[in-house]
Design a protein around this motif. Structure first.
Motif, PDB file in Angstrom:
ATOM      1  N   VAL A 180       0.909  -1.150   0.154  1.00  0.00           N
ATOM      2  CA  VAL A 180       0.056   0.034   0.002  1.00  0.00           C
ATOM      3  C   VAL A 180       0.869   1.354   0.030  1.00  0.00           C
ATOM      4  O   VAL A 180       0.693   2.309  -0.672  1.00  0.00           O
ATOM      5  N   ARG A 214       2.197   1.674  -3.518  1.00  0.00           N
ATOM      6  CA  ARG A 214       0.906   2.129  -4.420  1.00  0.00           C
ATOM      7  C   ARG A 214       0.888   3.854  -4.066  1.00  0.00           C
ATOM      8  O   ARG A 214       0.448   4.526  -4.876  1.00  0.00           O
ATOM      9  N   THR A 224      -6.143   0.662  -5.247  1.00  0.00           N
ATOM     10  CA  THR A 224      -5.369   1.505  -4.008  1.00  0.00           C
ATOM     11  C   THR A 224      -5.414   2.749  -4.393  1.00  0.00           C
ATOM     12  O   THR A 224      -5.644   3.919  -3.744  1.00  0.00           O
ATOM     13  N   TYR A 231      -7.281  -4.506   5.001  1.00  0.00           N
ATOM     14  CA  TYR A 231      -7.004  -3.888   3.700  1.00  0.00           C
ATOM     15  C   TYR A 231      -7.398  -2.486   3.954  1.00  0.00           C
ATOM     16  O   TYR A 231      -6.468  -1.425   3.589  1.00  0.00           O
ATOM     17  N   VAL A 280      -5.086   1.211   4.206  1.00  0.00           N
ATOM     18  CA  VAL A 280      -5.257   2.370   3.125  1.00  0.00           C
ATOM     19  C   VAL A 280      -5.415   3.685   4.059  1.00  0.00           C
ATOM     20  O   VAL A 280      -4.810   4.757   3.878  1.00  0.00           O
TER      21      VAL A 280
END
Length: 201
Positions: A120, A123, A133, A176, A180
């Protein structure tokens, strides 16, 4: 872990001036490789912040990634109880193994949550097109927070009304989206883990 170590306190004489070096990903804790250092390799590593070994086959110092670009940034270094083995924690840039795998030990365990956190973070830094993402990060904090709330409710409902597979799937989605959200605030799962560690006292 520390970036400094007393070279003179190490047991260089046990293996003809060489110490085995276990290299570990500082983020995922996965063991990446085993190498060897002599005094000069250790000094070069500490001075440059790039992990450097003594190559027994080439009979010279060898900075990991000097050809491939897959360098290992030094995070910390420690010695074992006998002062004859080093544990070096790193941030790897690319594959560590010459077979283009993350680790020379193909099945070496690691922390999958920290691997997710690292992905993450990558990204968030590169914002690749077509990435969910990326879209989520660009939607803003409010939207990400909303998604965390939705996933939290879905996880709770699955715990009450669905089977274990559904609960685990929703829990993974929640983890997840929470990852983020933390990254969107400039934080990480490691920061949250540190709070847990502090609470243990």
């Amino acid at each position: 872990m520390t970036g400094t170590i007393d070279s003179e306190a190490l047991a260089w004489d046990k293996q003809n001036g060489l110490l085995p070096v276990i290299v570990q990903d500082a983020h995922t804790l996965r063991v990446l490789m085993l190498g060897y250092m002599n005094r000069d390799a250790l000094a070069a590593t500490l001075a440059s912040g790039k992990v450097t070994f003594y190559s027994r086959s080439k009979q010279r110092l060898w900075m990991k990634g000097e050809s491939s670009g897959h360098v290992l940034d030094l995070v910390g270094i420690a010695t074992d109880c006998d002062a004859d083995t080093l544990l070096v924690q790193v941030h790897p840039h690319g594959a560590t193994c010459h077979l283009q795998r993350a680790s020379c030990f193909e099945t070496a365990p690691g922390d999958d949550l920290m691997a997710l956190d690292a992905l993450v973070a990558q990204r968030a830094s590169t914002r690749p097109q077509g990435s969910y993402t990326t879209r989520l990060l660009e939607s803003g904090i409010r939207r990400i927070a909303q998604k965390v709330g939705e996933e939290g409710v879905e996880t709770a409902l699955a715990a009450v009304a669905q089977d274990d597979a559904a609960l685990l799937g929703e829990a993974a989605d929640l983890l997840y989206h929470l990852t983020v959200l933390l990254r969107a605030r400039g934080l990480s799962l490691q920061d949250a883990k540190q709070v847990l560690a502090d609470r243990r006292g």
